[in-house]
Design an enzyme around this catalytic site. Sequence first.
Site, short mmCIF file in Angstrom:
data_model
loop_
_atom_site.label_atom_id
_atom_site.label_comp_id
_atom_site.label_asym_id
_atom_site.label_seq_id
_atom_site.Cartn_x
_atom_site.Cartn_y
_atom_site.Cartn_z
N SER A 1 2.29 -2.94 -1.62
CA SER A 1 1.15 -3.78 -1.27
C SER A 1 1.15 -4.02 0.25
CB SER A 1 1.19 -5.08 -2.08
OG SER A 1 -0.07 -5.71 -2.08
N ASP B 1 -5.55 0.83 -9.75
CA ASP B 1 -5.32 -0.28 -8.82
C ASP B 1 -6.49 -0.44 -7.87
OD1 ASP B 1 -4.28 -2.19 -7.11
OD2 ASP B 1 -3.05 -0.76 -6.00
N HIS C 1 -1.11 -1.35 -9.70
CA HIS C 1 -0.61 -1.77 -8.40
C HIS C 1 0.92 -1.70 -8.31
CE1 HIS C 1 -1.33 -3.71 -4.57
NE2 HIS C 1 -0.48 -4.70 -4.85
#
Length: 513
Positions: free
Chosen positions: A184, A446, A471
């Site tokens: 991320s 994602d 994700h």
Amino acid sequence: MAGRPGPPRLGPLLLLSLWGSSAPAPLLRRLAEHIERFQEGSGPGLGFGPNALVPPKQGWLEQPLDPFNTSDQRSFLQRYWVNDQHWASRHGPVFLHLGGEGSLRPGSVTRGHPAALAPAWGALVIGLEHRFYGLSIPAGGLDVAQLRFLSSRHALADVASARLALGRLFNVSSSSPWICFGGSYAGSLAAWARLKFPHLIFASVASSAPVRAVLDFSEYNEVVSRSLTSAAVGGSPECRAAAAAAFADVERRLLAGGAARAALRAELGACAPLSRAEDRAELLGALQALVGGAAQYDAQAGAPLSVRRLCGLLLQGGGNHSHSAPYRGLRRAVQVVMHSLGQRCLSFSRAETVAQLKVTESQVSGVGDRQWLYQTCTEFGFYVTCEDPSCPFSRVPALPSQLELCQQVFGLSTSSVAQAVTQTNSYYGGQTPGATQVLFVNGDTDPWHALSVTQASGPSASALLIPGASHCMDMAPERPSDSPSLRRGRQSISQQLQAWLGPAQRSQARGGD
């Protein structure tokens, strides 16, 4: 700067609170934290072997508060974790797992990758917590004057100095390659660390890394919409239509007011009345985040909702052609998530959200919501909207209400936020960063892959898009239920490491140290 075994100064004061605002971003952050805790506490079956139970070592580095001003002598303690159980020799590689916008747990160096990749390479695994998060919060609170030292550029300066200090502390060979890992926002940091410090960082694996800053992140819900129709993850066109019908039903009840609105409050388990327009917008945003979270964390261990389960709830009873069936399914989805997160009721008070975000004492800062909002206001944007006609959710809340938080909490104007987003992309290069020896890994379920690099830009800048993956799913511990595409994706990551480290180790063997 030296490693310090000193105690954390904040102790248990930063324990996660699941009772905070359920505005869109905080709800997704609660889900991420819940999933991480679940995976870390799920027993050795989710690790990479029995040795996963060996606790890692915790350490502290003294870092300059302002690394760009040598006359400022203030410092803070930055936490790191070390797993040396697979480290074969001082000449072996170092896998540096970067923390992001939350506490970095010991599992960061024992479970999933990079830890799962360490045995094959005899690698030392180190996890570095991000400044201003977890227990790496400088003294002095979280007022705006202090938050000036919170940015991705400050974090990268910490990476560079930690790389040098930890190399000395653990007597790592000067020829040992250091590879950054992150997921991320931390995935973006991993890519940027290689971009800005190629002499220190040999290569990087950037998972689900949103390297393009954007003010209006409308692409998020475009991906969610596609995921709801994808048969590969349990979606269908009927599911997407049911989601749209459920949101239309919620909006109709909100607009009707009176008994209909009161019944909606009771049925959704709302904490407070829905009399204020700003609170009604927060409720719709929270419901959007709930559905978006099903796609963002689809099929992950600990995730309360997958796309398949959400669609099952939305379509349950659909054979009766009842217009209220999707709404009832959405209600049940709310109950599932609230139960998983330990919430008694669904909180959506805008005034409460603002009040919590204005608290500058680090002791009650939850999991870093104030800090991350500051970074979105001063660097990234990332404000999820639903203004495109194809979006199946409510058009509320709109972008202006999200930008208003930057003004209310930090006194930052919309124009300054927009300018900050532009400057971030100019500094790092957006989706064409130009870094070499970086592998960008994404899943097409994602929503954040829309801001990452999904196509290789040359032989030394690789990209991997895993069908049906959500994700940072590639970083999670392996499970028997992992899809074939996810297994192949992880094999591709190992092969990329082989392509990087094989020649480096042969060169190291020839050159000595």
